[in-house]
Motif scaffolding. Structure first.
Motif, PDB file in Angstrom:
ATOM      1  N   SER A   1       0.867  -1.188   0.000  1.00 56.01           N
ATOM      2  CA  SER A   1       0.000   0.000   0.000  1.00 56.01           C
ATOM      3  C   SER A   1       0.900   1.233   0.000  1.00 56.01           C
ATOM      4  O   SER A   1       2.100   1.130   0.208  1.00 56.01           O
TER       5      SER A   1
ATOM      6  N   SER B   1      -3.333   2.876   4.729  1.00 57.55           N
ATOM      7  CA  SER B   1      -4.689   3.277   5.121  1.00 57.55           C
ATOM      8  C   SER B   1      -5.709   2.147   4.980  1.00 57.55           C
ATOM      9  O   SER B   1      -5.485   1.162   4.278  1.00 57.55           O
ATOM     10  N   ALA B   2      -6.849   2.334   5.656  1.00 55.33           N
ATOM     11  CA  ALA B   2      -7.884   1.305   5.696  1.00 55.33           C
ATOM     12  C   ALA B   2      -8.500   1.060   4.319  1.00 55.33           C
ATOM     13  O   ALA B   2      -8.756  -0.086   3.952  1.00 55.33           O
ATOM     14  N   ASP B   3      -8.719   2.158   3.554  1.00 53.36           N
ATOM     15  CA  ASP B   3      -9.380   1.927   2.261  1.00 53.36           C
ATOM     16  C   ASP B   3      -8.461   1.154   1.311  1.00 53.36           C
ATOM     17  O   ASP B   3      -8.923   0.334   0.526  1.00 53.36           O
ATOM     18  N   GLU B   4      -7.137   1.402   1.434  1.00 49.13           N
ATOM     19  CA  GLU B   4      -6.214   0.596   0.628  1.00 49.13           C
ATOM     20  C   GLU B   4      -6.271  -0.867   1.063  1.00 49.13           C
ATOM     21  O   GLU B   4      -6.280  -1.782   0.238  1.00 49.13           O
TER      22      GLU B   4
ATOM     23  N   PHE C   1      -8.680  -2.460   2.351  1.00 53.41           N
ATOM     24  CA  PHE C   1      -9.926  -3.056   1.863  1.00 53.41           C
ATOM     25  C   PHE C   1      -9.773  -3.522   0.419  1.00 53.41           C
ATOM     26  O   PHE C   1     -10.048  -4.668   0.074  1.00 53.41           O
ATOM     27  N   THR C   2      -9.314  -2.604  -0.433  1.00 57.39           N
ATOM     28  CA  THR C   2      -9.181  -2.925  -1.862  1.00 57.39           C
ATOM     29  C   THR C   2      -8.192  -4.056  -2.093  1.00 57.39           C
ATOM     30  O   THR C   2      -8.467  -5.008  -2.840  1.00 57.39           O
TER      31      THR C   2
ATOM     32  N   GLY D   1      -9.151  -2.640   7.198  1.00 63.43           N
ATOM     33  CA  GLY D   1      -9.677  -2.666   5.836  1.00 63.43           C
ATOM     34  C   GLY D   1      -9.846  -4.094   5.364  1.00 63.43           C
ATOM     35  O   GLY D   1     -10.872  -4.472   4.779  1.00 63.43           O
TER      36      GLY D   1
ATOM     37  N   LYS E   1     -12.888  -5.740   6.820  1.00 59.10           N
ATOM     38  CA  LYS E   1     -14.102  -5.336   6.095  1.00 59.10           C
ATOM     39  C   LYS E   1     -14.271  -6.184   4.843  1.00 59.10           C
ATOM     40  O   LYS E   1     -15.358  -6.694   4.550  1.00 59.10           O
TER      41      LYS E   1
END
Lengths: 324, 495, 310
Positions: free
Chosen positions: C187, C191-194, C196-197, C222, C225
């Motif tokens: 990443s 971060s959390a959104d990274e 997640f993806t 992430g 999730k």
């Protein structure tokens, strides 16, 4: 009476074309400096002034190129990434491949300029909108910059390289600041007094009028993107000297800072008006503002709010003044 | 007619901008079912007056009565709600939206809360067909010719169901056929009792369509004629406030030497095909034809602005077929384009800069130039051409006629051999027109080959020693001055 | 004229206001890479809290992950005559220039989390990543029964924590023959959104992954999730690192697939940094390297850390 007023405005406009539309920002800069002088005793000193100059070198060099692009009604989103690529090429050639700086720097600048050539050709030959073409180049060059060392930084430049950004010759200018000042002067003279510079105003004012007037719009456009990328590369050299290292993650979102400086300096995003004189003031406003907010110990989150507000203020004040 | 009560009455309307008074107490009545021509030179106050009626501008003094009630629209919307519609001289269309969306913008037909696209397109198509325009209502406006865009603008106003329509130069970009279609619609509206204010520089039309003529000069009403067919000379004299010797200057005698020759010229878009003609030194060569006949495309190709697929252009016998405007300009072939504001001048740059742009190479010494030098260079031409303005003034502040002089000045500094003028007097007032004609004749007298393209038949007939008529992209024939009249030209144009 | 006299008066006043002794610390400059990251924010809170108790002023600058910005900010800190400098380098490259600037000004330099090569400060305070990462990975592999397919979500490539945390985790993997490392991705922002993806893509490519190590709590959250969305919550086990407040709250609930992290003593790092600055200024000897230990945190001990962050 009306004619008189118009005439006077016309004379002022024609006498100072590089400052046309930048009188507002200039007043803003002066007010800002006065405010900071009284708000903190640390602001008004030679040392701090020289610090500010050091701090704006990267943005300053980059913003000159961006001004020319915006002047012809274009945009270049790739400058931050191109800067990083040029830095990585420099690091690879000098530190890894062992080439002397005298060869590594020109080659790194050449690579940077090449990116502008690709963007310019995409825009003129294939009619890709400038926004899209440079958005694509932004991604491509960032990837390439990362590929050179697989995301690692490079350190180990010769000692004198960092000294260029630190040692103040004659107690005054570092070499990097001198580079910026030279870029400013050459840019100003070119834009005001050279055939090629005046042509940019015509293209930005109305590209079709310029084309029908026998101006080679395509060639000028490609050239402007090449120069902008070259200057982005040059700002990368300045940054490498300043940091004494290069890393592929440098310069993220610098294109937005450069655009902000140009716009604060009174150059219209639709092209045709403004100039490098205004941009220099825009760069100084951003530099002084950041410096001043640090000196005032304003919290980092509040700084973001203030800088955004200043951009809005500068641009709306200018629009309002024009409407009047 | 006058025994009926007027839809709209104006009494003592004044308008000032600061200390400058642009309207000095104008009275005007418009009755249902009549077409009133509002005439005057640019700056006479026609536009201000119509803007006051349509709510764009508020008067400084005076009263308006609408259907017997006091009327003071605060904005164009309020005027539109009352039933006043206006077609502006400058096109105000949204290029990316479809034709139908443009016609109905702001008053889209809705069905159960959603846009009723079918009704909208059907109504738009019907409106356009009444004007003789057969285009798909779902295509975007972008890319349509100026003439077609003007028809769309008119269709937009016609679907307003207005009680009073103001038409500001509606036919400026229209050919004869379209103009006639527009007139049929005006007749229909008249019979429905709609009042119409008609502003135009084409006095021939005025005679044909209007019931009453109001002439304005310097912000005041100077004369009113109770019928439409007043001799043009009389109208013009009222407009300019002096008697006119002549409308068109005498033509110089052309030499026998051929300057420009066009052989088998065709365009890749098929806008014109296999065009052959030649223009002699000192000759004014007219090109006439209806809208869409390919005139503009042809002259743009000759001057390098548009591509050529076949054929060649020769200058003094040497092939000079241009690939770009630069090519053509280098050979001394220059274009004064159709759309001044979009192609002729940079509106928000100064007059000096505008003149300078075509001559930077000339002005610069070793590539160096300064604003002062550009200005000095330009001042010369500004004086020579009688441009009413100063070097530092923005071109956008000038009247159409003066803008056109700036475009001409920018070229004449280069001493061209062939000058092509596309619609040289569109939107320019009568007084200024004759000075443009004088300039054209001066050019010819100096041995320049001049090509004039115009939709204004009277103009082509008046200035040209020979006229080529185009129809549907082909050349329908070339007429000598002696044989050319409106009938012979129209016959060829409608083949 | 009047203005210049005013200015002279102002600068004279400032000279009088200068601290009497150079050794006395009245103002500390703190340069952080990015306050958006909870880890750095916790350090900042630790520094501020402790400095307040000692009556010291703290000036914080946030580089938003940009080295160039950080160098400028450090210049400005020096202009403000700080008496000590706490330096957390920004970006993948830890720049040596800020340290040189502080050396020039003759003030103590305390490095936290990262240290620039070739220009060490007076002391370096950082968690010991290798050992703690080993602990986390050993724990989650054990929970998974000592075998299965595993994936690692790395932090920003090339940074010290990224390298160290991988080294530690790799050791735990190598000790378990049954564990196969099938996927690794990097990443940029931790971060959390990274997270997640990246996790979603990993599960798409290898649906039979049962163990995921996120090199930061954001990445792990992430990933958790993504596992929930894929309906694999009862099959996959996730480990994180750092002990962010939000992660600790998550662990304290004992319900999701994310079950373990290494809680860094971030606030303690801040306290330690201030203490070290005072000590160096007073001329005392300070350890070259200080390592407040990270504590393996699971569902059992998370609640106490939620109450008081170490």
């Amino acid at each position: 009476m009306v004619a008189d007023v118009k005439e006077r405005r016309g004379v002022a406009g024609i006498a100072l074309p590089s400052l046309r539309g930048a009188t507002g920002p200039l007043i803003g800069l002066i007010v800002l400096c006065l405010f900071l002088t009284f708000a903190t005793d640390k602001f008004l000193s030679v040392r701090n002034f020289l610090n500010v100059l050091d701090q704006i070198t990267v943005l300053g060099v980059m913003a000159v190129g961006m001004t020319m692009v915006i002047l012809i009604g274009g945009i270049d989103l790739a400058v931050g990434s191109v800067m990083a690529l040029a830095m990585m090429v420099l690091g690879y050639l000098n530190v890894v491949a062992g080439l002397p700086m005298g060869i590594a720097i020109p080659l790194a600048l050449f690579v940077a300029a090449l990116n502008g050539l690709v963007a310019g050709l995409l825009i003129t030959r294939f009619n890709v909108p400038a926004f899209i073409a440079t958005l694509a180049m932004m991604s491509i060059t960032r990837g390439l910059a990362n590929m050179i060392t697989d995301g690692q930084q490079i350190i180990g430049f010769p000692a004198w390289f960092n000294m260029m950004a630190i040692v103040r010759f004659g107690g005054f200018l570092t070499l990097t600041v001198a580079v910026m000042i030279v870029v400013f002067i050459v840019g100003l003279l070119y834009q005001r007094y050279r055939h090629g510079g005046r042509v940019l105003y015509a293209i930005g004012g109305n590209a079709e009028v310029a084309r029908l007037a026998g101006i080679n719009v395509q060639r000028a456009t490609v050239l402007v993107y090449v120069v902008c990328s070259f200057l982005a590369g040059l700002s990368g050299m300045v940054l490498a000297a300043r940091l004494d290292s290069v890393q592929p993650s440098s310069g993220v979102s610098y294109e937005l800072d450069a655009i902000a400086a140009v716009v604060i300096g009174g150059t219209s995003l639709s092209g045709g008006t403004g100039g490098i004189g205004g941009t220099i003031i825009g760069v100084l406003i951003i530099g002084v503002l950041r410096n001043g907010l640090n000196l005032l110990s304003v919290s980092p989150f509040m700084q973001q709010v203030i800088i955004g507000a200043v951009i809005v203020l500068a641009v709306t004040a200018e629009t309002y003044r024009k409407r009047k | 007619m006058t025994n009926r009560s007027p839809i709209l009455s104006l009494r003592g309307i004044q308008k000032s901008y600061g200390p400058i008074k642009v309207l000095h107490g104008v009275d005007l009545d418009i009755h249902p079912g009549e077409v009133v021509a509002l005439l005057g030179e640019n700056g006479a106050g026609k536009s201000t007056l119509s803007n006051i009626i349509s709510g764009t501008v508020q008067p400084s003094a005076g009263e308006m009565t609408w259907l017997g009630k006091p009327y003071a629209p605060a904005n164009p919307r309020a005027a539109m709600d009352e039933g006043v519609g206006m077609i502006h001289q400058e096109l105000k269309l949204l290029p990316k939206l479809s034709i139908a969306e443009n016609v109905f913008v702001g008053r889209y037909p809705m069905k159960s809360g959603r846009l009723d696209r079918k009704t909208m397109e059907d109504k738009a198509r019907a409106g356009l067909q009444r004007l003789g325009l057969d285009v798909a209502p779902d295509r975007p406006v972008e890319g349509l010719s100026t003439g077609k865009q003007q028809l769309i603008e008119i269709a937009k106003a016609l679907t307003l169901n207005a009680r009073l329509l103001i038409l500001d130069e509606p036919t400026a970009a229209l050919g004869g056929e379209e103009t006639q279609a527009l007139f049929r619609q005006i007749e229909r509206l008249k019979s429905e009792g709609v009042g119409i204010i008609y502003i135009s520089h084409r006095l021939e039309e005025i005679r044909q369509i209007t019931d009453r003529i109001v002439v304005m000069r310097d912000g005041a009403k100077v004369q009113e004629f109770d019928r439409g067919d007043v001799p043009i000379r009389t109208i013009v004299e009222a407009m300019v406030g002096r008697s006119l010797e002549r409308m068109f200057p005498a033509l110089p005698v052309p030499t026998q030497e051929v300057a420009l020759e066009v052989r088998g010229l065709s365009s890749p878009s098929k806008a014109f095909r296999d065009i052959n003609f030649s223009v002699r030194k000192g000759e004014v060569f007219g090109i006439a034809g209806l809208m869409g006949a390919g005139r503009t495309e042809l002259v743009r190709a000759i001057t390098g602005a548009d591509p050529i697929s076949a054929g060649e252009v020769l200058l003094h016998g040497k092939p000079v077929t241009p690939r770009s405007p630069i090519d053509a300009i280098r050979n001394g072939i220059v274009l004064v384009p159709e759309d001044r504001k979009l192609q002729g001048v940079v509106l928000d740059h100064s007059i000096a800069e505008n003149i300078g742009y075509a001559n930077l190479g000339e002005i610069a010494r070793n590539g160096w130039l300064s604003t002062r030098r550009i200005r000095e260079f330009a001042e010369d031409y500004i004086r020579k051409f009688g441009v009413k303005g100063r070097g530092g003034q923005n071109a956008g502040e000038l009247s159409g006629g003066n803008q056109q002089k700036v475009v001409l000045a920018k070229w004449l500094a280069r001493k061209p051999q062939v000058v092509v003028l596309d619609e040289p007097t569109r939107g320019i007032d009568v007084g200024a027109r004759s000075s443009i004609y004088d300039l054209i004749m001066d050019l010819a007298r100096q041995g320049v080959a001049v090509i004039v393209v115009s939709s204004d038949l009277e103009e082509v007939l008046g200035v040209s020693s020979r006229i080529m008529v185009m129809a549907q992209g082909k050349q329908a024939g070339i007429l000598n001055r002696e044989d050319a009249n409106d009938v012979s030209v129209m016959e060829l144009a409608t083949i | 004229m009047k203005l210049s006299r005013l200015l002279i008066a102002a600068s004279a006043a400032s000279v009088l206001a200068l601290p009497a002794s150079a050794a006395e610390v009245k103002k500390i400059g703190l340069a952080v890479p990015n306050l958006q990251a909870d880890f750095f924010n916790q350090i900042k809170l630790g520094v501020e809290k402790h400095a307040k108790e000692k009556g010291i002023e703290v000036v914080v600058v946030d580089a938003k992950n940009d080295t160039n910005t950080q160098v400028s900010q450090v210049q400005d800190l020096m202009t403000q005559d700080i008496d000590a400098f706490i330096y957390i380098p920004a970006g993948a490259a830890a720049a040596a220039v800020p340290t040189r600037l502080a050396r020039e000004a003759g003030i103590p330099v305390i490095n936290v989390d990262r240290t620039p090569e070739g220009a060490p400060g007076d002391t370096f305070i950082a968690g010991e990543s290798v050992e703690s990462a080993y602990e986390v990975c050993k724990y989650i592999i054990g929970k998974a029964g000592g075998s299965g397919k595993m994936a690692i979500i790395h932090g920003q490539k090339g940074t010290t924590p990224e390298v160290d945390r991988f080294t530690g985790c790799k050791r735990a993997i190598d000790e378990n023959q049954g564990v196969e490392l099938v996927d690794q991705q990097w990443s940029n922002m931790w971060s959390a959104d990274e997270g997640f993806t990246i996790a979603q893509n990993m599960l798409q490519a290898n649906p039979d992954i049962t163990i995921i190590f996120g090199q930061a709590d954001g990445l792990a959250m992430g990933a958790a999730k993504a596992v929930d969305v894929a309906n694999l919550s009862d099959k996959v086990i996730i480990g994180g690192y750092d002990g962010d407040v939000s992660a600790l709250e998550y662990l304290a609930k004992c319900t999701g697939p994310f079950i373990a992290t290494a809680t860094q003593s971030t606030q303690k790092m801040g306290v330690l940094a201030v203490e070290s600055a005072l000590a160096v200024a007073a001329g005392e000897k300070v350890e070259e390297r200080q390592t407040p230990n990270a504590v393996l945190t699971t569902c059992e001990n998370a609640p106490e850390f939620v109450k008081v962050h170490p």
